[in-house]
Design a protein around this motif. Structure first.
Motif, short mmCIF file in Angstrom:
data_model
loop_
_atom_site.label_atom_id
_atom_site.label_comp_id
_atom_site.label_asym_id
_atom_site.label_seq_id
_atom_site.Cartn_x
_atom_site.Cartn_y
_atom_site.Cartn_z
N PHE A 1 -4.49 9.61 0.20
CA PHE A 1 -3.34 9.30 1.18
C PHE A 1 -2.77 8.24 0.76
O PHE A 1 -1.48 8.26 0.75
CB PHE A 1 -4.25 9.16 2.57
N LEU A 2 -3.30 7.06 0.21
CA LEU A 2 -2.84 6.14 -0.10
C LEU A 2 -1.71 6.38 -1.35
O LEU A 2 -0.57 5.66 -1.51
CB LEU A 2 -3.72 4.98 -0.49
N GLU A 3 -2.18 7.14 -2.29
CA GLU A 3 -1.14 7.54 -3.39
C GLU A 3 -0.14 8.22 -2.79
O GLU A 3 1.14 8.20 -3.43
CB GLU A 3 -2.08 8.55 -4.46
N VAL A 4 -0.20 8.98 -1.76
CA VAL A 4 0.95 9.83 -1.28
C VAL A 4 1.91 8.78 -0.72
O VAL A 4 3.34 8.89 -0.81
CB VAL A 4 0.57 10.74 -0.09
N LEU A 5 1.55 7.74 0.10
CA LEU A 5 2.25 6.70 0.53
C LEU A 5 2.92 6.07 -0.35
O LEU A 5 4.14 5.68 -0.37
CB LEU A 5 1.41 5.56 1.26
N LYS A 6 2.28 5.76 -1.64
CA LYS A 6 3.14 5.13 -2.77
C LYS A 6 3.99 5.94 -3.27
O LYS A 6 5.11 5.21 -3.92
CB LYS A 6 1.88 4.55 -3.70
N ILE B 1 0.95 -1.22 -0.05
CA ILE B 1 0.06 0.04 -0.02
C ILE B 1 0.79 1.35 -0.10
O ILE B 1 0.35 2.45 -0.09
CB ILE B 1 -0.97 0.00 1.27
N ALA B 2 2.27 1.22 -0.08
CA ALA B 2 2.99 2.20 0.38
C ALA B 2 4.38 1.90 -0.54
O ALA B 2 4.65 0.89 -0.97
CB ALA B 2 3.18 2.67 1.58
N SER B 3 5.37 2.95 -0.60
CA SER B 3 6.68 2.66 -1.01
C SER B 3 7.50 1.86 -0.11
O SER B 3 7.18 1.68 1.18
CB SER B 3 7.29 4.20 -1.17
N GLU B 4 8.23 1.12 -0.52
CA GLU B 4 9.18 0.36 0.07
C GLU B 4 10.13 0.91 1.16
O GLU B 4 10.61 0.33 1.78
CB GLU B 4 9.97 -0.66 -0.63
N VAL B 5 10.41 2.32 1.03
CA VAL B 5 10.88 2.89 2.04
C VAL B 5 10.30 3.30 3.19
O VAL B 5 10.81 3.95 4.01
CB VAL B 5 11.52 4.11 1.32
N THR C 1 0.36 -4.00 26.25
CA THR C 1 0.71 -3.19 24.96
C THR C 1 2.06 -3.83 24.57
O THR C 1 2.86 -4.63 24.90
CB THR C 1 1.10 -1.53 25.54
N ARG C 2 2.23 -3.51 23.22
CA ARG C 2 3.37 -4.11 22.65
C ARG C 2 3.82 -3.14 21.29
O ARG C 2 3.22 -2.36 20.75
CB ARG C 2 2.81 -5.48 21.99
N ARG C 3 4.90 -3.66 20.33
CA ARG C 3 5.30 -2.90 19.15
C ARG C 3 4.68 -3.69 18.29
O ARG C 3 4.85 -5.02 17.91
CB ARG C 3 6.57 -2.94 18.99
N ASN C 4 3.77 -2.65 17.37
CA ASN C 4 2.93 -3.40 16.21
C ASN C 4 3.53 -2.91 14.99
O ASN C 4 3.74 -1.36 14.84
CB ASN C 4 1.50 -3.02 16.31
N LEU C 5 4.12 -3.71 14.01
CA LEU C 5 4.32 -3.20 12.67
C LEU C 5 2.91 -3.09 11.89
O LEU C 5 2.29 -4.02 11.67
CB LEU C 5 5.19 -4.16 11.97
N VAL C 6 2.61 -1.92 11.55
CA VAL C 6 1.40 -1.47 10.80
C VAL C 6 1.85 -1.50 9.33
O VAL C 6 1.00 -2.33 8.46
CB VAL C 6 0.84 -0.28 11.28
N VAL C 7 2.94 -1.10 8.87
CA VAL C 7 3.33 -1.04 7.53
C VAL C 7 4.88 -1.39 7.46
O VAL C 7 5.68 -0.69 8.29
CB VAL C 7 2.98 0.20 6.74
N LYS C 8 5.26 -2.54 6.72
CA LYS C 8 6.70 -2.79 6.82
C LYS C 8 7.25 -2.73 5.51
O LYS C 8 6.69 -3.52 4.59
CB LYS C 8 6.67 -4.13 7.39
N ASN C 9 8.02 -1.59 5.24
CA ASN C 9 8.64 -1.51 3.81
C ASN C 9 7.61 -1.50 2.70
O ASN C 9 7.46 -2.12 1.71
CB ASN C 9 9.69 -2.58 3.28
N GLY C 10 6.26 -0.94 2.84
CA GLY C 10 5.37 -0.71 2.16
C GLY C 10 4.23 -1.63 2.21
O GLY C 10 3.09 -1.63 1.54
#
Length: 440
Positions: free
Chosen positions: A406-411, A264-268, A293-302
């Motif tokens: 927003f998703l286009e911005v992320l990409k 959903i986003a750029s790999e960076v 509570t914990r650490r959650n990866l929401v987006v990982k490298n896109g």
């Protein structure tokens, strides 16, 4: 809490599970303007929220009166509401053994600092702002607030704990003037500890943005590379943060539904929500329902890794809770929410971001963030900033419009900076977007 528990236990109806959530907040606040005190406040707010559960039904009531009579009446109201509510098998309390005083370091300064102490610091910061640039003519408002909170949480399924927390928040609006033109810019910072609150950095950023918008030039609409200054991207991220929440998923109010595991986003681009960060503003040992509570990866490298869930939204969607149940106070029900949400920084400098393309718009301020559409992802926002060529300022622009999805911005993110700053519980470095529609 023991007295409250005994009172409710005495009148509790057989067959009902229940939850008691007591929250106390002590607030101290100072506001200044033009180096004069505008407002001083010290106040305390205490209350209890009671939830009852039975056969997939739920009832909720709250009160600020912790007398025996009021507690009993509050419990009875919750039971009455429960009996009238529709059945839903996800309406049940979290059952686990979580007991005692939980470790959650806080700043005791907030308990004894006075509003006058904070006001003196605000006035000093106003004077500091004027020393940074002779075009700064004053501070419209500078506020400094401290909050001490205590949470006591009990339910009949094994929850019986308490902890304290603290926060300090400061905001500033500075006025810059050059010739006949003037501009105002704002900034804010927050921290768990007063000593860690970067007040001078906040003032410096507000001054930089204000003077950088003076005497703007005309601008022709076009699609161009855009660098979002760190607080601008943090603001955009916060405006769209609900798209990552379990409540948005179960209400079908997010464009990310069904996109788990997809790009959903750029790999960076990597996005993290972490309720365990040391000294994080929204860090706590457990969430609002007693889940660690914990650490959650929401987006990982896109790649979208998954939603942030409360206990109920996890049950509703067949997922595991992620420790993201939040509640504003005893007056509200738990819901899914962010803890410390931030864009993972890289090793790319801010200067490299601004020289990546021959011409770049540096966005310093965004306006109208309340108008974004988190369901479609569309936005059209007012903006101010600087047009750069080879990293050098060529003109200032104000009152322009940036629009897109927003998703286009992320990409279209080409690079992420190394200048991560948290603004409250949302953090971001500066971010370079390769293509964005900029209107005059």
């Amino acid at each position: 809490m023991e007295k409250v528990k005994r009172t409710i236990e005495r009148v509790a109806k057989p067959g009902y599970e229940y939850e008691l959530y007591i929250h106390t907040a002590i607030k101290v606040l100072a506001e200044t303007s033009s180096e004069s005190v505008e407002s001083l406040l010290k106040a305390q707010d205490t209350g209890i929220g009671i939830r009852v559960f039975r056969n997939g039904k739920i009832g909720f009531a709250y009160t600020t009166d912790l007398s025996e009579e009021s507690l009993i009446e509050c419990y009875k109201r919750a039971v009455e509401i429960c009996e009238l509510s529709p059945e839903d098998d996800t309406n049940k309390p979290f059952c686990a053994r979580v007991e005692g005083e939980l470790n959650n370091p806080y700043d005791s300064t907030v308990l004894y600092v006075t509003p006058q102490d904070l006001a003196q610091r605000c006035i000093q910061l106003e004077g500091f702002a004027k020393t940074l640039d002779n075009r700064i003519k004053g501070v419209r408002k500078l506020s400094l607030k401290g909050v001490y909170s205590e949470v006591y949480h009990f339910n009949t399924c094994g929850i019986d704990y308490h902890y304290a927390s603290s926060s300090f928040i400061s905001t500033i609006g500075v006025l810059a003037q050059e010739g006949e033109d003037s501009s105002i810019s704002y900034d804010f910072r927050a921290s768990r500890y007063l000593a860690d609150l970067p007040l001078e950095d906040m003032v410096k950023d507000a001054v930089f943005k204000a003077v950088s918008q003076l005497n703007p030039s005309d601008f022709e609409s076009k699609v161009m590379p855009t660098v979002f200054f760190r607080d601008a991207f943090a603001s955009l991220l916060e405006a769209f943060s609900s798209v990552f929440l379990g409540d948005s998923l179960i209400k079908d109010k997010t464009m990310l539904k069904g996109k788990e595991g997809q790009i959903i986003a750029s790999e960076v681009f990597t996005l993290i929500d972490d309720g365990t960060i040391e000294k994080g503003l929204a860090s706590s040992p457990v969430d609002a329902e007693g889940i660690l509570t914990r650490r959650n990866l929401v987006v990982k490298n896109g790649v979208f890794k998954g939603f942030l869930h409360s206990y109920r939204t996890a049950l509703k969607s067949g997922q595991e809770p992620t420790g993201n149940s939040v509640r504003d106070s005893f007056k509200t029900l738990p819901t899914s929410g962010i803890t410390n949400l931030f864009v993972e920084p890289s090793n790319t400098s801010f200067e490299d971001l601004t020289t990546f393309f021959p011409e770049t718009l540096l966005v310093l301020d965004l306006m109208g963030l309340h108008t974004v559409d988190p369901i479609s992802g569309d936005f059209s926002l007012g903006a101010s900033g600087i047009i750069l060529k080879e990293g050098k300022e060529v003109k200032r622009v104000r009152g322009i419009t940036i629009s897109g999805n927003f998703l286009e911005v992320l990409k279209n993110i080409r690079a992420v900076g190394n200048d991560l700053v948290f603004y409250g519980n949302v953090g971001s470095p500066s971010v370079l977007v390769e293509r964005l529609t900029v209107g005059a």
